[in-house]
Design a protein around this motif. Structure first.
Motif, short mmCIF file in Angstrom:
data_model
loop_
_atom_site.label_atom_id
_atom_site.label_comp_id
_atom_site.label_asym_id
_atom_site.label_seq_id
_atom_site.Cartn_x
_atom_site.Cartn_y
_atom_site.Cartn_z
N VAL A 1 -48.36 -10.76 18.32
CA VAL A 1 -48.02 -12.05 17.74
C VAL A 1 -48.90 -12.32 16.51
CG1 VAL A 1 -48.08 -14.54 18.16
CG2 VAL A 1 -47.08 -13.02 19.86
N SER A 2 -50.16 -11.92 16.55
CA SER A 2 -51.04 -12.10 15.38
C SER A 2 -50.53 -11.30 14.19
CB SER A 2 -52.46 -11.66 15.72
OG SER A 2 -52.98 -12.42 16.76
N SER B 1 -47.30 -12.98 12.94
CA SER B 1 -47.62 -14.24 12.26
C SER B 1 -48.26 -13.98 10.90
CB SER B 1 -48.56 -15.08 13.11
OG SER B 1 -47.97 -15.42 14.33
#
Length: 188
Positions: free
Chosen positions: A122-123, A126
């Motif tokens: 997710v990092s 994002s």
């Protein structure tokens, strides 16, 4: 009277702000309490790996304060926020204690397991999305807005003239007309 003493082994500074008129205060052999101790001098070897650029880096994570802007304040949930027993209906004390313990342990450990599985992907996603949006905004949106602003400068001037000549006097006169009205409320 102020007294400053420097020890030989450690950099210790003692400041005595007591009144000098009481000489019998330390008759028991105790030394006065140290009010301030200077931090040990930083060796040059320790400063080699730390620079001012590293100290103000945007990529250096905040370890102690992980939500400095309070974005996720709504997630500060405790056991008492989820499960609450009224005084009239109560379970046994051991059931309450074990339920509380299992809630906290499961909440913490399941969160940790899910973050191990999802945090890095997710990092990355994002970061990729924010990089694309930033690049698009910097190189496409901002230049287009500036071109429109430069190209329509005459329209901005014309609009301000129209507002000043037509709309402003109309609004002022309507305001003066309406200022004459008054409303009185009375109970009957």
């Amino acid at each position: 009277m102020e007294t400053m003493m420097k020890g030989e082994d450690s950099e210790e500074v003692e400041i005595d702000l007591e009144d000098s008129s009481d000489p019998d205060e330390y008759d028991n052999g105790d030394e006065p309490q140290t009010l301030w101790r200077a931090p040990p001098a930083m060796e040059e070897e320790e400063n080699i790996h730390t620079s001012a650029l590293v100290e103000i880096s945007d990529t250096k994570p905040l370890i102690n304060v992980r939500d400095p802007r309070g974005i996720n304040d709504c997630l500060k949930v405790t056991f008492e926020d989820v499960i609450a027993e009224p005084v009239t209906v109560r379970s046994g004390d051991r059931v309450w204690i074990w339920s509380h313990a299992l809630f906290e342990v499961s909440r913490v450990w399941i969160y940790r397991i899910v973050t191990v599985l999802l945090a890095i992907p997710v990092s990355i996603i994002s970061g990729l999305l924010f990089a694309i949006f930033s690049c698009f905004h910097i190189w496409m949106v901002s230049p287009c807005i500036q071109c429109l602003s430069v190209g329509t400068r005459w329209l901005q001037s014309l609009w301000s003239i129209v507002l000043g000549i037509i709309v402003l006097p109309f609004c002022k006169s309507a305001g003066k007309c309406c200022a004459g009205f008054s409303v009185h409320l009375a109970k009957e």
